[in-house]
Design a protein around this motif. Sequence first.
Motif, PDB file in Angstrom:
ATOM      1  N   TRP A 162     -47.760  28.833  13.906  1.00  0.00           N
ATOM      2  CA  TRP A 162     -48.008  28.774  15.326  1.00  0.00           C
ATOM      3  C   TRP A 162     -49.471  28.378  15.663  1.00  0.00           C
ATOM      4  N   ARG A 163     -50.519  29.136  14.897  1.00  0.00           N
ATOM      5  CA  ARG A 163     -51.792  28.921  15.093  1.00  0.00           C
ATOM      6  C   ARG A 163     -52.384  27.754  14.629  1.00  0.00           C
ATOM      7  N   TYR A 164     -52.002  27.193  13.449  1.00  0.00           N
ATOM      8  CA  TYR A 164     -52.331  26.053  12.764  1.00  0.00           C
ATOM      9  C   TYR A 164     -51.855  24.748  13.417  1.00  0.00           C
ATOM     10  N   THR A 165     -50.363  24.842  14.038  1.00  0.00           N
ATOM     11  CA  THR A 165     -49.885  23.642  14.641  1.00  0.00           C
ATOM     12  C   THR A 165     -50.565  23.435  15.839  1.00  0.00           C
ATOM     13  N   ARG A 166     -51.242  24.264  16.456  1.00  0.00           N
ATOM     14  CA  ARG A 166     -52.160  23.886  17.666  1.00  0.00           C
ATOM     15  C   ARG A 166     -53.432  23.231  17.438  1.00  0.00           C
ATOM     16  N   GLN A 167     -54.022  23.417  16.156  1.00  0.00           N
ATOM     17  CA  GLN A 167     -55.406  23.068  15.850  1.00  0.00           C
ATOM     18  C   GLN A 167     -55.342  22.064  14.842  1.00  0.00           C
ATOM     19  N   VAL A 168     -54.363  21.828  14.094  1.00  0.00           N
ATOM     20  CA  VAL A 168     -54.457  20.850  12.928  1.00  0.00           C
ATOM     21  C   VAL A 168     -53.332  19.944  12.974  1.00  0.00           C
ATOM     22  N   ARG A 169     -53.717  18.677  12.703  1.00  0.00           N
ATOM     23  CA  ARG A 169     -52.705  17.533  12.865  1.00  0.00           C
ATOM     24  C   ARG A 169     -51.832  17.612  11.502  1.00  0.00           C
ATOM     25  N   LEU A 170     -50.560  17.681  11.819  1.00  0.00           N
ATOM     26  CA  LEU A 170     -49.525  18.014  10.946  1.00  0.00           C
ATOM     27  C   LEU A 170     -48.467  16.577  10.822  1.00  0.00           C
ATOM     28  N   ASP A 171     -48.214  16.261   9.525  1.00  0.00           N
ATOM     29  CA  ASP A 171     -47.103  15.114   9.484  1.00  0.00           C
ATOM     30  C   ASP A 171     -45.887  15.755   9.483  1.00  0.00           C
ATOM     31  N   TRP A 172     -45.131  15.972  10.590  1.00  0.00           N
ATOM     32  CA  TRP A 172     -43.858  16.587  10.986  1.00  0.00           C
ATOM     33  C   TRP A 172     -43.056  15.686  10.154  1.00  0.00           C
ATOM     34  N   PRO A 173     -42.826  14.323  10.409  1.00  0.00           N
ATOM     35  CA  PRO A 173     -41.912  13.521   9.585  1.00  0.00           C
ATOM     36  C   PRO A 173     -41.739  13.692   7.998  1.00  0.00           C
ATOM     37  N   ILE A 174     -42.942  14.462   7.399  1.00  0.00           N
ATOM     38  CA  ILE A 174     -42.694  14.615   6.021  1.00  0.00           C
ATOM     39  C   ILE A 174     -42.330  16.113   5.871  1.00  0.00           C
ATOM     40  N   LEU A 175     -43.297  17.094   6.745  1.00  0.00           N
ATOM     41  CA  LEU A 175     -42.887  18.380   6.680  1.00  0.00           C
ATOM     42  C   LEU A 175     -41.489  18.735   6.942  1.00  0.00           C
ATOM     43  N   LEU A 176     -40.877  18.395   8.200  1.00  0.00           N
ATOM     44  CA  LEU A 176     -39.705  18.867   8.356  1.00  0.00           C
ATOM     45  C   LEU A 176     -38.615  18.805   7.326  1.00  0.00           C
ATOM     46  N   PRO A 177     -38.675  17.336   6.711  1.00  0.00           N
ATOM     47  CA  PRO A 177     -37.711  17.264   5.727  1.00  0.00           C
ATOM     48  C   PRO A 177     -37.795  18.163   4.453  1.00  0.00           C
ATOM     49  N   SER A 178     -39.179  18.267   4.176  1.00  0.00           N
ATOM     50  CA  SER A 178     -39.474  19.218   3.106  1.00  0.00           C
ATOM     51  C   SER A 178     -39.243  20.286   3.344  1.00  0.00           C
ATOM     52  N   ALA A 179     -39.477  21.192   4.636  1.00  0.00           N
ATOM     53  CA  ALA A 179     -39.108  22.296   4.777  1.00  0.00           C
ATOM     54  C   ALA A 179     -37.586  22.396   4.670  1.00  0.00           C
ATOM     55  N   GLY A 180     -36.726  21.510   5.077  1.00  0.00           N
ATOM     56  CA  GLY A 180     -35.203  21.773   4.958  1.00  0.00           C
ATOM     57  C   GLY A 180     -34.822  21.556   3.689  1.00  0.00           C
ATOM     58  N   ALA A 181     -35.567  20.813   2.629  1.00  0.00           N
ATOM     59  CA  ALA A 181     -35.363  20.789   1.341  1.00  0.00           C
ATOM     60  C   ALA A 181     -35.711  22.155   0.745  1.00  0.00           C
ATOM     61  N   ALA A 182     -36.840  22.696   1.101  1.00  0.00           N
ATOM     62  CA  ALA A 182     -37.383  24.029   0.576  1.00  0.00           C
ATOM     63  C   ALA A 182     -36.380  25.174   0.942  1.00  0.00           C
ATOM     64  N   PHE A 183     -35.850  25.147   2.316  1.00  0.00           N
ATOM     65  CA  PHE A 183     -34.900  26.114   2.572  1.00  0.00           C
ATOM     66  C   PHE A 183     -33.644  26.286   1.685  1.00  0.00           C
ATOM     67  N   CYS A 184     -33.115  25.051   1.223  1.00  0.00           N
ATOM     68  CA  CYS A 184     -31.949  24.828   0.423  1.00  0.00           C
ATOM     69  C   CYS A 184     -32.268  25.355  -0.822  1.00  0.00           C
ATOM     70  N   GLY A 185     -33.390  24.853  -1.251  1.00  0.00           N
ATOM     71  CA  GLY A 185     -33.726  25.221  -2.661  1.00  0.00           C
ATOM     72  C   GLY A 185     -33.880  26.533  -2.786  1.00  0.00           C
ATOM     73  N   SER A 186     -34.708  27.427  -1.822  1.00  0.00           N
ATOM     74  CA  SER A 186     -34.911  28.690  -1.835  1.00  0.00           C
ATOM     75  C   SER A 186     -33.593  29.674  -2.025  1.00  0.00           C
ATOM     76  N   TYR A 187     -32.521  29.110  -1.048  1.00  0.00           N
ATOM     77  CA  TYR A 187     -31.503  29.927  -1.283  1.00  0.00           C
ATOM     78  C   TYR A 187     -30.615  29.582  -2.492  1.00  0.00           C
ATOM     79  N   LEU A 188     -30.805  28.490  -3.022  1.00  0.00           N
ATOM     80  CA  LEU A 188     -30.217  28.275  -4.326  1.00  0.00           C
ATOM     81  C   LEU A 188     -30.870  29.172  -5.546  1.00  0.00           C
ATOM     82  N   GLY A 189     -32.068  29.127  -5.489  1.00  0.00           N
ATOM     83  CA  GLY A 189     -32.993  29.959  -6.292  1.00  0.00           C
ATOM     84  C   GLY A 189     -32.749  31.467  -6.338  1.00  0.00           C
ATOM     85  N   ALA A 190     -32.421  32.011  -4.914  1.00  0.00           N
ATOM     86  CA  ALA A 190     -31.965  33.438  -4.824  1.00  0.00           C
ATOM     87  C   ALA A 190     -30.651  33.583  -5.572  1.00  0.00           C
TER      88      ALA A 190
END
Length: 263
Positions: free
Chosen positions: A71-99
């Motif tokens: 939350w703090r970073y998103t307020r002060q650092v420019r983030l590339d959401w078109p890349i990060l959101l799909p990457s986060a979604g893939a990470a969520f699925c990957g983490s669950y499969l890893g578990a």
Amino acid sequence: MLIDPSVAELLPQLLVLLPLAFAAGLFDAAVGGGGLILVPGLFAVLPRELPAMLMGTNKFAAVMGTAAATWRYTRQVRLDWPILLPSAGAAFCGSYLGALAIHWLPRDAVRPLVVLLLALMLLYTWRKPAFGGVDAGRALTRRDLVVGLVIGAVIGFYDGFFGPGTGSFLIFLFIRFFHFDFLRASASAKVVNLATNLAALTFFLPAKLVIFGLAVPMAIANIAGAQIGSRLALKGGSAWIRKLFLALALALLAKLVWDTVRG
């Protein structure tokens, strides 16, 4: 087993775990690695508890601190959401499969490979002083989107399956492939790491593998540490984060080598 104990019974453990949770949140907010501090503390304080219970308790606290730092970073650092959101979604699925994969694959089999990758990552970063020093600021492409999905899925699976160094690997890969500086890479890593932690909780919470009497106070301490850690990272910039990154990678490498030799 500690299930719904009274506050009085948990006070001795909290006196040890709350400072550790604070320190873990502070360090994790900048370069990751909070698990290096908090997980050993949980195992030392509660040696008779189920490992899965301790890991669930750690994830509950860690996800709160990661969310606060994000939350703090998103307020002060420019983030590339078109890349990060799909990457986060893939990470969520990957983490669950890893578990889930823990039940079929030996976790210790990947330790030598992780040691090698960490050593190469540390050597590469140390030998290139300019690595991550300046953000290229280039427009990201469709190819970058594919790379982001692969990074998210692979590192997410690794986090769910094994875990140590997830934040460091994300920072390194974001710099290497997207040419971010250390500050922007660290902020971006928090978004993806938040997704992997949430995925782990989708397993731990329904299975009742969280000691809430410890997890809730630890989460508050972790949030406080994350607020200070992210503030220091924003103030110190990429040069400061680079030094912490190298220190964390070295500490993690030493720990994994020691675990491998001892094992």
